[in-house]
Scaffold this motif. Structure first.
Motif, PDB file in Angstrom:
ATOM      1  N   ALA A 118      74.631  23.034 -19.003  1.00  0.00           N
ATOM      2  CA  ALA A 118      75.863  23.739 -19.374  1.00  0.00           C
ATOM      3  C   ALA A 118      77.032  22.754 -19.452  1.00  0.00           C
ATOM      4  O   ALA A 118      77.854  22.828 -20.375  1.00  0.00           O
ATOM      5  N   SER A 119      77.103  21.828 -18.511  1.00  0.00           N
ATOM      6  CA  SER A 119      78.170  20.816 -18.526  1.00  0.00           C
ATOM      7  C   SER A 119      78.079  19.932 -19.761  1.00  0.00           C
ATOM      8  O   SER A 119      79.099  19.633 -20.399  1.00  0.00           O
ATOM      9  N   GLN A 120      76.877  19.504 -20.098  1.00  0.00           N
ATOM     10  CA  GLN A 120      76.691  18.642 -21.268  1.00  0.00           C
ATOM     11  C   GLN A 120      77.060  19.368 -22.565  1.00  0.00           C
ATOM     12  O   GLN A 120      77.709  18.799 -23.444  1.00  0.00           O
ATOM     13  N   ALA A 121      76.653  20.626 -22.681  1.00  0.00           N
ATOM     14  CA  ALA A 121      76.975  21.397 -23.883  1.00  0.00           C
ATOM     15  C   ALA A 121      78.478  21.623 -23.993  1.00  0.00           C
ATOM     16  O   ALA A 121      79.045  21.578 -25.092  1.00  0.00           O
ATOM     17  N   HIS A 149      80.511  20.472 -12.905  1.00  0.00           N
ATOM     18  CA  HIS A 149      80.043  21.350 -11.832  1.00  0.00           C
ATOM     19  C   HIS A 149      79.401  20.487 -10.755  1.00  0.00           C
ATOM     20  O   HIS A 149      78.412  19.803 -11.025  1.00  0.00           O
ATOM     21  N   ARG A 150      79.948  20.533  -9.558  1.00  0.00           N
ATOM     22  CA  ARG A 150      79.368  19.812  -8.425  1.00  0.00           C
ATOM     23  C   ARG A 150      78.669  20.840  -7.526  1.00  0.00           C
ATOM     24  O   ARG A 150      79.324  21.678  -6.912  1.00  0.00           O
ATOM     25  N   ARG A 210      81.473  23.691  -7.027  1.00  0.00           N
ATOM     26  CA  ARG A 210      82.896  23.392  -7.169  1.00  0.00           C
ATOM     27  C   ARG A 210      82.991  22.863  -8.579  1.00  0.00           C
ATOM     28  O   ARG A 210      82.281  21.922  -8.946  1.00  0.00           O
ATOM     29  N   SER A 211      83.813  23.477  -9.387  1.00  0.00           N
ATOM     30  CA  SER A 211      83.842  23.147 -10.802  1.00  0.00           C
ATOM     31  C   SER A 211      85.261  22.806 -11.228  1.00  0.00           C
ATOM     32  O   SER A 211      86.229  23.301 -10.646  1.00  0.00           O
TER      33      SER A 211
END
Length: 121
Positions: free
Chosen positions: A15-18, A69-70, A87-88
């Motif tokens: 999701a982060s990459q997209a 997103h961590r 935590r985002s």
């Protein structure tokens, strides 16, 4: 991190990459058809609606941003359901951070986001 967590964490990383690519189709690739997303002020009730909202956001106010997103915790309810807390942060600006809850399920050999809830940190 356990080996069991690896595919679950990969869904969040995807999701982060997209997001960084501004790609709404890739963003919802790991969302279930009936997934829900609850964000401050609104609710998105299925993958198609999430995709439409993200495409508009990536073309507008979220253009050129990334979402980091961590993972804080992964808790398995059973062999096919996990709750992930992150935590985002959306960057830029760096001051937009939140805490998110993800419910993911293992279906047909892959993990999908069933529900996402985000609130300001």
């Amino acid at each position: 991190m356990s080996a069991r967590e690896t595919p679950v964490r990969a869904v969040i990383e995807s999701a982060s990459q997209a997001w960084a690519a501004g790609d709404a189709d890739s963003f919802v690739e790991n969302y279930a058809d009936e997934a829900t997303a609850i964000l401050p002020g609104f609710t998105l009730l299925d993958r198609a609606t999430i995709r439409t909202a993200m495409a508009a956001a990536f073309a507008g106010p979220l253009k050129g941003t990334r979402r980091i997103h961590r993972v804080q915790s992964v808790r398995f309810l059973d062999d096919t359901t996990a709750i992930v807390i992150t935590r985002s942060a959306t960057e830029p600006p760096a001051d937009q951070s939140s805490i998110a809850t993800w419910v993911v399920s293992g279906r047909s050999g892959r993990w999908l986001v069933e529900a996402y809830h985000d609130c300001p940190a």
